[in-house]
Design an enzyme around this catalytic site. Sequence first.
Site, mmCIF file in Angstrom:
data_model
loop_
_atom_site.group_PDB
_atom_site.id
_atom_site.type_symbol
_atom_site.label_atom_id
_atom_site.label_comp_id
_atom_site.label_asym_id
_atom_site.label_seq_id
_atom_site.Cartn_x
_atom_site.Cartn_y
_atom_site.Cartn_z
ATOM 1 N N ASN A 74 -10.150 -0.738 -0.689
ATOM 2 C CA ASN A 74 -8.666 -0.464 -0.658
ATOM 3 C C ASN A 74 -8.059 -1.234 -2.004
ATOM 4 O OD1 ASN A 74 -5.899 -0.585 0.138
ATOM 5 N ND2 ASN A 74 -6.284 -1.936 2.040
ATOM 6 N N HIS A 117 -3.757 6.940 2.064
ATOM 7 C CA HIS A 117 -4.055 5.735 1.752
ATOM 8 C C HIS A 117 -5.656 5.355 2.092
ATOM 9 C CE1 HIS A 117 -4.236 1.564 0.575
ATOM 10 N NE2 HIS A 117 -4.003 0.978 1.931
ATOM 11 N N CYS A 152 0.787 -1.211 -0.006
ATOM 12 C CA CYS A 152 0.018 -0.271 0.241
ATOM 13 C C CYS A 152 0.999 1.297 -0.108
ATOM 14 C CB CYS A 152 -1.028 -0.029 1.248
ATOM 15 S SG CYS A 152 -2.203 -1.426 1.450
HETATM 16 O O1 UT7 Z 1 -4.211 -1.524 3.022
HETATM 17 C C1 UT7 Z 1 -3.254 -2.118 4.145
HETATM 18 C C2 UT7 Z 1 -3.689 -1.782 5.408
HETATM 19 N N1 UT7 Z 1 -4.707 -2.310 5.908
HETATM 20 C C3 UT7 Z 1 -5.321 -1.977 6.615
HETATM 21 O O2 UT7 Z 1 -5.284 -0.797 7.270
HETATM 22 C C4 UT7 Z 1 -6.590 -2.684 7.551
HETATM 23 C C5 UT7 Z 1 -6.583 -2.463 8.890
HETATM 24 N N2 UT7 Z 1 -7.553 -3.239 9.641
HETATM 25 C C6 UT7 Z 1 -9.066 -2.733 9.517
HETATM 26 O O3 UT7 Z 1 -9.307 -1.996 8.639
HETATM 27 C C7 UT7 Z 1 -9.947 -3.675 10.564
HETATM 28 O O4 UT7 Z 1 -8.962 -4.187 11.410
HETATM 29 C C8 UT7 Z 1 -10.726 -4.624 9.676
HETATM 30 C C9 UT7 Z 1 -11.894 -3.829 8.524
HETATM 31 C C10 UT7 Z 1 -10.018 -5.648 8.745
HETATM 32 C C11 UT7 Z 1 -11.695 -5.518 10.650
HETATM 33 O O5 UT7 Z 1 -12.469 -4.616 11.682
HETATM 34 P P1 UT7 Z 1 -12.250 -4.657 13.016
HETATM 35 O O6 UT7 Z 1 -13.179 -3.814 13.586
HETATM 36 O O7 UT7 Z 1 -10.884 -4.803 13.544
HETATM 37 O O8 UT7 Z 1 -13.080 -6.184 13.362
HETATM 38 P P2 UT7 Z 1 -12.536 -7.419 13.802
HETATM 39 O O9 UT7 Z 1 -11.503 -8.209 13.207
HETATM 40 O O10 UT7 Z 1 -12.348 -7.156 15.233
HETATM 41 O O11 UT7 Z 1 -13.797 -8.600 13.842
HETATM 42 C C12 UT7 Z 1 -14.992 -8.006 14.676
HETATM 43 C C13 UT7 Z 1 -16.032 -9.071 14.069
HETATM 44 C C14 UT7 Z 1 -15.573 -10.380 14.274
HETATM 45 O O12 UT7 Z 1 -16.556 -11.290 14.635
HETATM 46 P P3 UT7 Z 1 -16.452 -11.801 16.597
HETATM 47 O O13 UT7 Z 1 -15.343 -12.658 16.727
HETATM 48 O O14 UT7 Z 1 -16.591 -10.524 16.863
HETATM 49 O O15 UT7 Z 1 -17.569 -12.530 16.276
HETATM 50 C C15 UT7 Z 1 -15.275 -11.092 12.936
HETATM 51 O O16 UT7 Z 1 -15.422 -12.434 12.646
HETATM 52 O O17 UT7 Z 1 -16.388 -8.802 12.902
HETATM 53 C C16 UT7 Z 1 -16.358 -10.348 12.294
HETATM 54 N N3 UT7 Z 1 -16.095 -10.080 10.890
HETATM 55 C C17 UT7 Z 1 -17.240 -9.939 9.871
HETATM 56 N N4 UT7 Z 1 -18.404 -9.818 9.993
HETATM 57 C C18 UT7 Z 1 -19.098 -9.687 8.851
HETATM 58 C C19 UT7 Z 1 -14.927 -9.854 10.456
HETATM 59 N N5 UT7 Z 1 -15.184 -9.785 8.959
HETATM 60 C C20 UT7 Z 1 -16.347 -9.499 8.577
HETATM 61 C C21 UT7 Z 1 -17.152 -9.383 7.383
HETATM 62 N N6 UT7 Z 1 -18.559 -9.408 7.502
HETATM 63 N N7 UT7 Z 1 -16.499 -9.315 6.107
#
Ligand code: UT7
Length: 339
Positions: free
Chosen positions: A296, A266, A116
């Site tokens: 992204n 980004h 990125c």
């Molecule tokens: O470009 C390179 C740099 N990349 C980034 O900057 C990405 C950085 N990270 C992020 O943007 C975020 O961490 C994500 C968008 C990837 C994830 O968001 P989060 O708020 O950190 O969610 P999480 O990983 O803590 O997941 C929360 C919940 C989980 O369920 P439980 O364990 O709480 O029951 C996940 O399984 O959301 C669930 N989950 C989803 N639910 C519906 C994860 N992905 C999905 C999805 N749809 N696509």
Amino acid sequence: MHTHPRTRILGTGCYTPARVVSNSDLEAIVETSDEWIATRTGIRRRHFAADGETTSDMATAAARRALDAAGLNVADLDLIVVGTVTPDQPSPGAATLVQQKLGATDIPAFDISAACAGFVYGLTIADQFIGTGKARCVLVVGVELLSRAVNWNDRTTCVLFGDGAGAVVLGPSSMTRPSDRPDAPRPGILATQLFTDGSLAEALCIPAGGAARPATLEVLAAAENKVHMDGQDVFRTAVKQLAASSAQVMKAAGLVSRDIDWVVPHQANMRIITQVAQRLGYPLERFVLNLEEYGNTSSASIPIALDEAVRDGRIQPGQQVLMCALGAGISWGAAVVRF
Ligand code: UT7
């Protein structure tokens, strides 16, 4: 700080594929919802390359538009730098295929693998080549075809990414453009800063399919040749380092927040961008945002947003623009450019 900037952006261009995939469309593929994706990331749609369309095709289209905008020809280029982690094939680099498709001859063409942060790395490399006189006009492209690099069974990553390309043509700051304001200070790259923390290499990666673990049937079955991410680790690092490197690059350019007219970050997650804006004490209205439309697109996200904001008149000649990006590596960087 370059009191007289050495390198300037002469033209911008982008290419985004026609096929639009909404969050609701993804509900048919993985267990997800429009509501989750929109509230957790800010993404509503992304564009995917057509079957048969390649990374170098998209990069070439963006490059042609940037050359047109600069009023330059392929023959004017001395160097092609392509930031991508999704090249057409493992070797040779996508830049060689861009060179072939543009019909450029003999000039050096190479890829940079900084994910990125690839565009900010490319900008910095171009600035060095032009600053030393080693090159006069340089094409820098950020391009990704991530729809073919994600694991379509992993909802935590596959909903985040999109395809596209953005490009800029750079030249010495002594080169003028018809739109230049005669009363304004000389346009150009005022400062850049690059960083990598390899201790976080596992946080966001394509773990196999390279020489350490070639693409065996087992690797393919486990989708280890696809993008893996520990989202929360990357999120925390992104907020901290995007804010810190932005502050550092402003200082290196001798500027403070109020000197910056636009921030082009980004486009990974709206929550990251909001927190970076808070840390910088900079209003969100001055951020160029398009992740709602493209998701992204990794190295392509800044140059696509930049091109859109130049073409729709948000970014005006004489204005100062801060760019910052972070991704796999973990690699990050920031740049301040006067248009
Ligand atoms: O470009 C390179 C740099 N990349 C980034 O900057 C990405 C950085 N990270 C992020 O943007 C975020 O961490 C994500 C968008 C990837 C994830 O968001 P989060 O708020 O950190 O969610 P999480 O990983 O803590 O997941 C929360 C919940 C989980 O369920 P439980 O364990 O709480 O029951 C996940 O399984 O959301 C669930 N989950 C989803 N639910 C519906 C994860 N992905 C999905 C999805 N749809 N696509």
